[in-house]
Motif scaffolding. Structure first.
Motif, PDB file in Angstrom:
ATOM      1  N   GLY A  24       4.349   5.193  -3.087  1.00 51.13           N
ATOM      2  CA  GLY A  24       4.259   3.916  -4.121  1.00 51.13           C
ATOM      3  C   GLY A  24       2.963   3.899  -5.115  1.00 51.13           C
TER       4      GLY A  24
ATOM      5  N   ARG B 249      12.564   6.021   0.888  1.00 46.69           N
ATOM      6  CA  ARG B 249      13.202   5.784  -0.521  1.00 46.69           C
ATOM      7  C   ARG B 249      13.776   4.174  -0.589  1.00 46.69           C
ATOM      8  NH1 ARG B 249      12.831  10.030  -3.724  1.00 46.69           N
ATOM      9  NH2 ARG B 249      12.923  11.998  -2.702  1.00 46.69           N
TER      10      ARG B 249
ATOM     11  N   ALA C   2      12.627   1.651   1.332  1.00 50.45           N
ATOM     12  CA  ALA C   2      11.468   0.840   1.496  1.00 50.45           C
ATOM     13  C   ALA C   2      10.769   0.827  -0.179  1.00 50.45           C
ATOM     14  CB  ALA C   2      10.328   1.291   2.279  1.00 50.45           C
ATOM     15  N   GLU C   3      10.709   1.991  -0.845  1.00 50.25           N
ATOM     16  CA  GLU C   3      10.152   1.791  -2.306  1.00 50.25           C
ATOM     17  C   GLU C   3      10.857   1.112  -3.224  1.00 50.25           C
ATOM     18  OE1 GLU C   3       8.554   5.312  -5.314  1.00 50.25           O
ATOM     19  OE2 GLU C   3      10.253   5.870  -3.955  1.00 50.25           O
ATOM     20  N   ARG C   4      12.242   1.220  -2.942  1.00 54.69           N
ATOM     21  CA  ARG C   4      13.197   0.557  -3.852  1.00 54.69           C
ATOM     22  C   ARG C   4      13.109  -0.920  -3.534  1.00 54.69           C
ATOM     23  NH1 ARG C   4      17.212   2.536  -7.480  1.00 54.69           N
ATOM     24  NH2 ARG C   4      18.643   0.971  -7.799  1.00 54.69           N
ATOM     25  N   ASN C   5      13.148  -1.362  -2.414  1.00 55.53           N
ATOM     26  CA  ASN C   5      12.992  -2.682  -2.013  1.00 55.53           C
ATOM     27  C   ASN C   5      11.596  -3.385  -2.543  1.00 55.53           C
ATOM     28  OD1 ASN C   5      15.508  -2.671  -0.493  1.00 55.53           O
ATOM     29  ND2 ASN C   5      14.605  -2.406   1.348  1.00 55.53           N
ATOM     30  N   GLU C   6      10.432  -2.429  -2.590  1.00 57.70           N
ATOM     31  CA  GLU C   6       9.161  -2.975  -2.745  1.00 57.70           C
ATOM     32  C   GLU C   6       9.491  -3.211  -4.344  1.00 57.70           C
ATOM     33  OE1 GLU C   6       5.360  -4.316  -2.869  1.00 57.70           O
ATOM     34  OE2 GLU C   6       6.643  -3.887  -1.054  1.00 57.70           O
ATOM     35  N   GLY C   7       9.964  -2.336  -5.133  1.00 58.12           N
ATOM     36  CA  GLY C   7      10.115  -2.588  -6.454  1.00 58.12           C
ATOM     37  C   GLY C   7      10.875  -3.681  -6.861  1.00 58.12           C
ATOM     38  N   SER C   8      11.786  -3.899  -6.065  1.00 57.95           N
ATOM     39  CA  SER C   8      12.889  -5.205  -6.414  1.00 57.95           C
ATOM     40  C   SER C   8      12.139  -6.577  -6.200  1.00 57.95           C
ATOM     41  CB  SER C   8      14.255  -5.151  -5.796  1.00 57.95           C
ATOM     42  OG  SER C   8      13.901  -5.351  -4.571  1.00 57.95           O
ATOM     43  N   ARG C   9      11.209  -6.371  -5.257  1.00 56.29           N
ATOM     44  CA  ARG C   9      10.401  -7.523  -5.275  1.00 56.29           C
ATOM     45  C   ARG C   9       9.394  -8.191  -6.461  1.00 56.29           C
ATOM     46  NH1 ARG C   9       8.474  -5.667   0.132  1.00 56.29           N
ATOM     47  NH2 ARG C   9      10.683  -5.374   1.409  1.00 56.29           N
ATOM     48  N   TRP C  10       8.990  -7.158  -6.963  1.00 60.57           N
ATOM     49  CA  TRP C  10       7.982  -7.370  -8.156  1.00 60.57           C
ATOM     50  C   TRP C  10       8.799  -7.116  -9.445  1.00 60.57           C
ATOM     51  CZ3 TRP C  10       3.772  -9.583  -6.772  1.00 60.57           C
ATOM     52  CH2 TRP C  10       3.550  -9.396  -5.344  1.00 60.57           C
TER      53      TRP C  10
ATOM     54  N   LYS D 115      10.360  -4.717 -10.659  1.00 59.83           N
ATOM     55  CA  LYS D 115      10.611  -3.406 -11.222  1.00 59.83           C
ATOM     56  C   LYS D 115      12.094  -2.769 -11.374  1.00 59.83           C
ATOM     57  CE  LYS D 115       6.011  -2.199 -10.193  1.00 59.83           C
ATOM     58  NZ  LYS D 115       5.098  -1.554  -9.425  1.00 59.83           N
TER      59      LYS D 115
END
Length: 82
Positions: free
Chosen positions: A46, A70, A72-80, A82
């Motif tokens: 990240g 991948r 987890a990275e996608r989910n993290e981006g959707s929380r913010w 992105k």
């Protein structure tokens, strides 16, 4: 770009941008950013501060590990947003 599994099978060093696990640093997962002397330079998936890893302690991710990272990275981006 070759997959992590192909890299392991041919005993080549990981390509730039490959996802790998540094088993010498608490099983941290990172992206190969380059090579400096005998070390592989890795960056957290990240983003963040790069670290140097010993090449013999870096291994490719399994297909399951890569999918998990991948996702987890996608989910993290959707929380913010992105």
């Amino acid at each position: 770009m070759s997959s992590a599994r192909e890299t392991a099978a041919t005993n080549e060093r990981p390509q730039l941008g490959a996802l790998v696990k540094d088993v010498g640093e608490g099983n941290r997962v990172g992206v190969v950013m380059g090579y400096q002397g005998p070390y592989v330079q890795l960056r957290p998936v990240g983003g963040g501060k790069e670290w140097d890893a010993e090449p013999d302690r870096v291994r490719p991710l399994t297909a399951r590990e890569e999918l998990s990272v991948r996702l987890a990275e996608r989910n993290e981006g959707s929380r913010w947003g992105k």
